[in-house]
Motif scaffolding. Structure first.
Motif, PDB file in Angstrom:
ATOM      1  N   UNK A 118      -4.573   7.106  -2.132  1.00  0.00           N
ATOM      2  CA  UNK A 118      -4.194   5.788  -1.647  1.00  0.00           C
ATOM      3  C   UNK A 118      -4.112   4.842  -2.850  1.00  0.00           C
ATOM      4  N   UNK A 119      -3.130   3.958  -2.819  1.00  0.00           N
ATOM      5  CA  UNK A 119      -2.953   3.062  -3.942  1.00  0.00           C
ATOM      6  C   UNK A 119      -2.410   1.724  -3.487  1.00  0.00           C
ATOM      7  N   UNK A 120      -2.598   0.694  -4.315  1.00  0.00           N
ATOM      8  CA  UNK A 120      -2.191  -0.663  -3.955  1.00  0.00           C
ATOM      9  C   UNK A 120      -1.569  -1.365  -5.149  1.00  0.00           C
ATOM     10  N   UNK A 121      -0.633  -2.263  -4.860  1.00  0.00           N
ATOM     11  CA  UNK A 121      -0.035  -3.063  -5.920  1.00  0.00           C
ATOM     12  C   UNK A 121       0.402  -4.407  -5.371  1.00  0.00           C
ATOM     13  N   UNK A 122       0.558  -5.338  -6.281  1.00  0.00           N
ATOM     14  CA  UNK A 122       1.163  -6.628  -5.955  1.00  0.00           C
ATOM     15  C   UNK A 122       2.653  -6.497  -6.205  1.00  0.00           C
ATOM     16  N   UNK A 127       4.153   0.958   2.279  1.00  0.00           N
ATOM     17  CA  UNK A 127       4.305  -0.036   3.340  1.00  0.00           C
ATOM     18  C   UNK A 127       4.119  -1.418   2.724  1.00  0.00           C
ATOM     19  N   UNK A 128       4.962  -2.350   3.144  1.00  0.00           N
ATOM     20  CA  UNK A 128       4.880  -3.712   2.624  1.00  0.00           C
ATOM     21  C   UNK A 128       3.609  -4.403   3.099  1.00  0.00           C
ATOM     22  N   UNK A 129       3.311  -5.551   2.489  1.00  0.00           N
ATOM     23  CA  UNK A 129       2.075  -6.246   2.821  1.00  0.00           C
ATOM     24  C   UNK A 129       2.025  -6.636   4.285  1.00  0.00           C
ATOM     25  N   UNK A 130       3.170  -6.943   4.856  1.00  0.00           N
ATOM     26  CA  UNK A 130       3.219  -7.362   6.256  1.00  0.00           C
ATOM     27  C   UNK A 130       3.288  -6.196   7.218  1.00  0.00           C
ATOM     28  N   UNK A 131       3.622  -5.034   6.703  1.00  0.00           N
ATOM     29  CA  UNK A 131       3.814  -3.876   7.563  1.00  0.00           C
ATOM     30  C   UNK A 131       5.213  -3.760   8.126  1.00  0.00           C
ATOM     31  N   UNK A 132       6.075  -4.703   7.794  1.00  0.00           N
ATOM     32  CA  UNK A 132       7.422  -4.718   8.357  1.00  0.00           C
ATOM     33  C   UNK A 132       8.343  -3.665   7.749  1.00  0.00           C
ATOM     34  N   UNK A 133       8.041  -3.272   6.516  1.00  0.00           N
ATOM     35  CA  UNK A 133       8.917  -2.324   5.814  1.00  0.00           C
ATOM     36  C   UNK A 133       8.126  -1.104   5.383  1.00  0.00           C
ATOM     37  N   UNK A 134       8.711   0.051   5.632  1.00  0.00           N
ATOM     38  CA  UNK A 134       8.090   1.307   5.219  1.00  0.00           C
ATOM     39  C   UNK A 134       9.105   2.174   4.489  1.00  0.00           C
ATOM     40  N   UNK A 135       8.610   3.036   3.626  1.00  0.00           N
ATOM     41  CA  UNK A 135       9.457   3.893   2.801  1.00  0.00           C
ATOM     42  C   UNK A 135       8.804   5.269   2.720  1.00  0.00           C
ATOM     43  N   UNK A 136       9.642   6.294   2.717  1.00  0.00           N
ATOM     44  CA  UNK A 136       9.138   7.659   2.689  1.00  0.00           C
ATOM     45  C   UNK A 136       9.951   8.501   1.730  1.00  0.00           C
ATOM     46  N   UNK A 155       0.850  -1.193   0.000  1.00  0.00           N
ATOM     47  CA  UNK A 155       0.000   0.000   0.000  1.00  0.00           C
ATOM     48  C   UNK A 155       0.886   1.243   0.000  1.00  0.00           C
ATOM     49  N   UNK A 156       0.377   2.292  -0.638  1.00  0.00           N
ATOM     50  CA  UNK A 156       1.173   3.518  -0.714  1.00  0.00           C
ATOM     51  C   UNK A 156       0.259   4.732  -0.749  1.00  0.00           C
ATOM     52  N   UNK A 157       0.857   5.857  -0.457  1.00  0.00           N
ATOM     53  CA  UNK A 157       0.190   7.149  -0.569  1.00  0.00           C
ATOM     54  C   UNK A 157       0.995   8.013  -1.538  1.00  0.00           C
ATOM     55  N   UNK A 158       0.282   8.668  -2.429  1.00  0.00           N
ATOM     56  CA  UNK A 158       0.842   9.658  -3.332  1.00  0.00           C
ATOM     57  C   UNK A 158       0.074  10.955  -3.093  1.00  0.00           C
TER      58      UNK A 158
END
Length: 123
Positions: free
Chosen positions: A96-100, A51-60, A34-37
């Protein structure tokens, strides 16, 4: 039917906070990055956070690191963006956006998008 519905935007003074929510349906939320633009008037859409699917990794993106926090609740099929110490330059429509797959700052690589929520920060 895939749906991403953002909420929580509004008008806030500089230095204030807002919490955006992205409620989703129609796909397996727990398997998606999931991401925000955001897109300001007259400017191109830009990556904010992912944020990764598990929530373990985030990026800004650099301009929000330390002020914004992305999170998710897989049990609720919802993603969040906590925004603190807001600045007038944060004014934009937030999507809000989503990808595989792995997180990316390239908006073209995302599969699903919400309609956006307006955030306005006054000076």
């Amino acid at each position: 039917q895939v749906q991403l519905v953002e909420s929580g935007g509004g008008l806030v003074q500089a230095g204030g906070s807002l919490r955006l929510s992205c409620a989703t349906s129609g796909f397996t939320f727990s398997t998606k990055t999931m991401a925000w633009f955001r897109q300001a008037p007259g400017k191109e859409r830009e990556f904010v956070a992912a944020i990764s699917w598990s929530g373990d990794s985030t990026y800004y993106t650099n301009s929000v690191r330390g002020r914004f926090t992305i999170s998710r609740a897989n049990a609720k099929n919802t993603a969040y963006l906590q925004m603190n110490s807001l600045k007038p330059e944060d004014t934009a429509v937030y999507y809000c956006t989503a990808r595989t797959g792995f997180s990316t700052a390239n908006g073209r690589e995302y599969d699903y998008w919400g309609q956006g929520t307006q955030v306005t920060v006054s000076s």
